[in-house]
Design an enzyme around this catalytic site. Structure first.
Site, short mmCIF file in Angstrom:
data_model
loop_
_atom_site.label_atom_id
_atom_site.label_comp_id
_atom_site.label_asym_id
_atom_site.label_seq_id
_atom_site.Cartn_x
_atom_site.Cartn_y
_atom_site.Cartn_z
N ASP A 1 0.79 -1.22 -0.01
CA ASP A 1 -0.03 -0.04 -0.04
C ASP A 1 0.91 1.24 0.04
O ASP A 1 2.23 1.20 -0.12
CB ASP A 1 -0.94 -0.10 1.37
CG ASP A 1 -2.24 0.67 0.69
OD1 ASP A 1 -2.28 1.52 0.02
OD2 ASP A 1 -2.98 0.69 1.93
N GLU B 1 0.09 4.56 1.90
CA GLU B 1 -0.01 5.55 2.92
C GLU B 1 1.02 5.21 4.09
O GLU B 1 1.59 6.25 4.84
CB GLU B 1 -1.56 5.35 3.55
CG GLU B 1 -2.48 6.03 2.83
CD GLU B 1 -3.18 5.17 1.66
OE1 GLU B 1 -3.85 5.29 1.08
OE2 GLU B 1 -2.61 4.17 1.77
N HIS C 1 -2.52 -0.10 -3.55
CA HIS C 1 -3.01 1.17 -3.33
C HIS C 1 -3.88 1.74 -4.40
O HIS C 1 -3.53 1.69 -5.80
CB HIS C 1 -1.87 2.06 -3.20
CG HIS C 1 -2.40 3.46 -2.94
ND1 HIS C 1 -2.85 3.89 -1.69
CD2 HIS C 1 -2.18 4.66 -4.04
CE1 HIS C 1 -3.27 5.32 -1.94
NE2 HIS C 1 -2.65 5.78 -3.10
N HIS D 1 -1.46 1.15 6.49
CA HIS D 1 -2.10 2.28 7.32
C HIS D 1 -3.04 1.64 8.30
O HIS D 1 -3.78 0.57 8.32
CB HIS D 1 -2.61 3.18 6.65
CG HIS D 1 -3.82 2.87 5.57
ND1 HIS D 1 -4.99 2.56 6.11
CD2 HIS D 1 -3.85 2.48 4.34
CE1 HIS D 1 -5.90 2.22 5.22
NE2 HIS D 1 -4.92 2.03 4.06
N HIS E 1 -7.95 5.00 7.27
CA HIS E 1 -9.19 4.68 6.73
C HIS E 1 -9.38 3.20 6.59
O HIS E 1 -8.60 2.59 6.88
CB HIS E 1 -9.22 5.36 5.29
CG HIS E 1 -8.62 4.95 4.32
ND1 HIS E 1 -7.11 5.30 4.25
CD2 HIS E 1 -8.48 3.99 3.24
CE1 HIS E 1 -6.48 4.56 3.03
NE2 HIS E 1 -7.17 4.22 2.57
N GLU F 1 -8.11 -2.43 7.11
CA GLU F 1 -7.44 -3.14 6.01
C GLU F 1 -6.53 -4.19 6.65
O GLU F 1 -6.27 -5.49 5.89
CB GLU F 1 -6.78 -2.31 4.98
CG GLU F 1 -7.85 -1.41 4.24
CD GLU F 1 -7.43 -0.51 3.51
OE1 GLU F 1 -6.15 -0.43 2.93
OE2 GLU F 1 -7.82 0.86 3.41
#
Length: 275
Positions: free
Chosen positions: A8, A10, A61, A105, A117, A135
């Site tokens: 990902d 972030e 991502h 994240h 998020h 996630e």
């Protein structure tokens, strides 16, 4: 041995703002470059530990088209693009021996955390058997459903803590310390990559000590959605009903695989806007 590295953005060292992760913004080229570099560091670490390993790198991502294919370690296989089975875990199968989450994240509501998020801005929370999962948890449990352990995660300190709570024996590398939702104290990118390479090698060496995260079914699932319109779309799915409040839907899944796939569907439904 097959290792899947899900990457990902972030949680990549030094990245703190959406402008660095959005293809339409000026800083995106820099974000792609450092994301690819961290993927390469982890790939190198896996192969340091086992030169015969088969390494798959899943771009996880946004559009799933962020990693620079020509800059990726040529020994890795790149899983790129969407839609695809298992989303962020594209390439995962029963032959996979270990999964690594790089640049991850914290969940929505977690923190202080950088750009926390869950799936996208259309989902506020996902609760499986009463436990809130972002996630990290959703992907770890999906891997666990297929018998595969998550042996390493990198991201900010909140993301690392989130995995450690779920899988205490997994390795984590905090490449930055969150100060706020778009601010952090970060390691130098070269230092982050050196730590990731060492940690990846060590995680492969001790992978047998890390159990898969297994959530046995049947499982009661609740999903809090931002848009009432998404709620109405979600309840068109057989077995999905309105729950408490006006923005929560609920269903019972036979196993975690079914739960995961429905959450992926809700995330996609949340991108549909009224005509």
């Amino acid at each position: 041995m097959k290792v899947l590295i899900s990457v990902d953005m972030e949680g990549i060292s030094g990245l703190v703002h959406p402008a660095e992760m959005n293809p339409d913004r000026y800083d995106y080229a820099h974000g792609r470059a450092v994301m690819t570099a961290e993927a390469n560091a982890v790939t190198a670490g896996v192969l340091d530990a086992d030169p015969t390993a088969v390494v798959w790198v899943a771009d996880a991502h946004g559009t799933f088209r962020n990693l620079l294919p020509e800059e990726l370690d040529r020994r890795a296989r790149l899983v790129r693009g969407k839609p695809r089975p298992l989303g962020m875990l594209g390439g995962l199968d029963e032959d996979t021996d270990a999964v690594m989450f790089i640049g991850y994240h914290a969940r929505a509501g977690g923190g202080p955390a950088v750009l926390a998020h869950t799936m996208n801005d259309g989902i506020l929370d996902v609760r499986v058997a009463g436990r809130s999962l972002g996630e990290i948890g959703l992907n770890a449990a999906m891997a666990g459903h297929m018998g595969v352990p998550v042996v390493l995660l990198s991201g900010d300190d909140s993301a690392c803590a989130e995995l450690s709570e779920l899988v205490p024996s997994a390795a984590t590398v905090a490449v930055k310390q969150a100060v706020g939702p778009a601010a952090a104290v970060a390691l130098h990118p070269e230092e982050a990559r050196e730590r990731l390479r060492r940690a990846a090698a060590e995680a492969i060496a001790r992978r047998a000590l890390v159990p898969p995260l297994v959530m046995a079914g049947p499982l009661d699932v609740e999903v809090d959605l931002v848009s009432p319109g998404t709620v109405e779309l979600a309840t068109l799915v057989p077995g999905v009903s309105h729950a408490r409040g006006g923005r929560t839907v609920a269903f019972t899944a036979a196993d975690f695989g079914d739960a995961y796939r429905l959450v992926l569907l809700f995330a996609q439904l949340s991108t549909i806007r009224p005509g």
